[in-house]
Each structure stands twice: as C-alpha cells, then as structure tokens.
Write a protein that holds these residues in place. Structure first.
Motif, PDB file in Angstrom:
ATOM      1  N   ILE A  37     -14.881  49.184  31.932  1.00 24.84           N
ATOM      2  CA  ILE A  37     -14.780  48.242  33.067  1.00 24.84           C
ATOM      3  C   ILE A  37     -13.351  48.034  33.076  1.00 24.84           C
ATOM      4  N   GLN A  40      -9.729  43.209  38.014  1.00 32.16           N
ATOM      5  CA  GLN A  40      -9.501  41.948  38.196  1.00 32.16           C
ATOM      6  C   GLN A  40     -10.854  41.258  38.780  1.00 32.16           C
ATOM      7  N   VAL A  42     -13.956  41.012  37.977  1.00 36.70           N
ATOM      8  CA  VAL A  42     -15.322  42.008  37.937  1.00 36.70           C
ATOM      9  C   VAL A  42     -16.424  41.224  37.433  1.00 36.70           C
ATOM     10  N   GLU A  43     -17.278  40.964  37.851  1.00 30.52           N
ATOM     11  CA  GLU A  43     -18.685  40.456  37.229  1.00 30.52           C
ATOM     12  C   GLU A  43     -19.718  41.491  37.413  1.00 30.52           C
ATOM     13  N   GLN A  44     -20.021  41.894  35.968  1.00 29.91           N
ATOM     14  CA  GLN A  44     -21.030  43.104  35.994  1.00 29.91           C
ATOM     15  C   GLN A  44     -21.900  42.811  34.690  1.00 29.91           C
ATOM     16  N   VAL A  55     -13.240  47.132  27.973  1.00 31.49           N
ATOM     17  CA  VAL A  55     -12.914  46.078  29.143  1.00 31.49           C
ATOM     18  C   VAL A  55     -11.286  45.913  29.266  1.00 31.49           C
ATOM     19  N   ASN A  60     -12.425  39.153  33.952  1.00 34.31           N
ATOM     20  CA  ASN A  60     -13.539  40.004  34.139  1.00 34.31           C
ATOM     21  C   ASN A  60     -14.711  39.419  33.263  1.00 34.31           C
ATOM     22  N   ASN A  78     -10.288  37.862  29.919  1.00 33.67           N
ATOM     23  CA  ASN A  78     -11.800  38.714  29.971  1.00 33.67           C
ATOM     24  C   ASN A  78     -12.882  37.955  29.337  1.00 33.67           C
TER      25      ASN A  78
END
Length: 125
Positions: A37, A40, A42-44, A55, A60, A78
């Motif tokens: 992953i 900047q 990022v939501e996953q 990561v 994130n 993160n």
C-alpha cells in the motif's frame, strides 16, 4: 613455487566463498502476493493471505483481515489494524500506529531507536 601456491589458494577461495555464502542461508518466508500500500491518505481493507503487508507513505489507514506473516511500515502518520500478525512488525518513521488482535510477533520499532514516537500494541478483539 610461490605462483603455484598462490594459484591453488585462489582456486580454493573461489570455491569456498560461494559455498559459505549460500550454505547457512535460511529459507525466505516471503510469498508471492505480498500486499503493498503506497500513497497519501489511502484508506483500504485488505486480506493478508498469510503474506507480508508493506505500507509506505503518509496518513494511510489499512485494515488487514486474516493472518499477516509480517507488517512493515515506512513514512509518517500511517495506521494499520491487523487481525493477526505471525512473525514480525517493523516500523520505520514517525507517528506510526499498528494495532493487532492476535499473534506474538517480534516488534522492531526503528523509528523509536532514532527518537521518533510510534505506537505498536496488541488490542482486544
């Protein structure tokens, strides 16, 4: 006489070094399918699939379902929330957070070694 001795020593060295470098090498545990992953903000949500979650970036948030072999984070800000981490959690950077529910991983906080604050802890399910 000296030339023959030096030549013999070079041949022995050329044969011994590769054997020494590979003889005691442990088996790698990386798998195809490691999850990366990068970004900047990022939501996953991902399935670790017994592999390593990497990561890299800033701010994130990753929800890691299933079992992760390892979690490695680089960057700042993160957050990883993992169901299970088996082998290790390695964190480089600053203001990183790893919460995990299950497993007994080795925790290596490289950021803290350099005076940066990170949070790595087991949390109840």
């Amino acid at each position: 006489m000296k030339t023959a001795l030096v030549g013999s020593m070079l041949v022995a060295w050329a044969l011994a070094v590769p054997a020494a470098l590979t003889g005691g090498t442990p088996a790698a545990n990386a798998k195809n399918g490691d999850t990366h992953i990068t970004g900047q903000g990022v939501e996953q949500t991902v399935d670790c699939n017994d592999s390593t979650l990497l990561v890299d970036g800033t701010a994130n948030t990753v929800h890691a379902l299933g079992t992760c072999w390892a979690v490695t984070m680089m960057g700042s800000g993160n957050t990883v929330i993992a169901d299970t981490v088996v082998n290790d959690i390695t964190v480089y950077g600053w203001n990183e957070t790893v919460y995990f529910h299950n497993g007994d991983p080795f925790i290596w906080d490289r950021g803290r070694e350099l005076g940066m604050v990170n949070r790595i802890t087991r949390v109840p399910t």
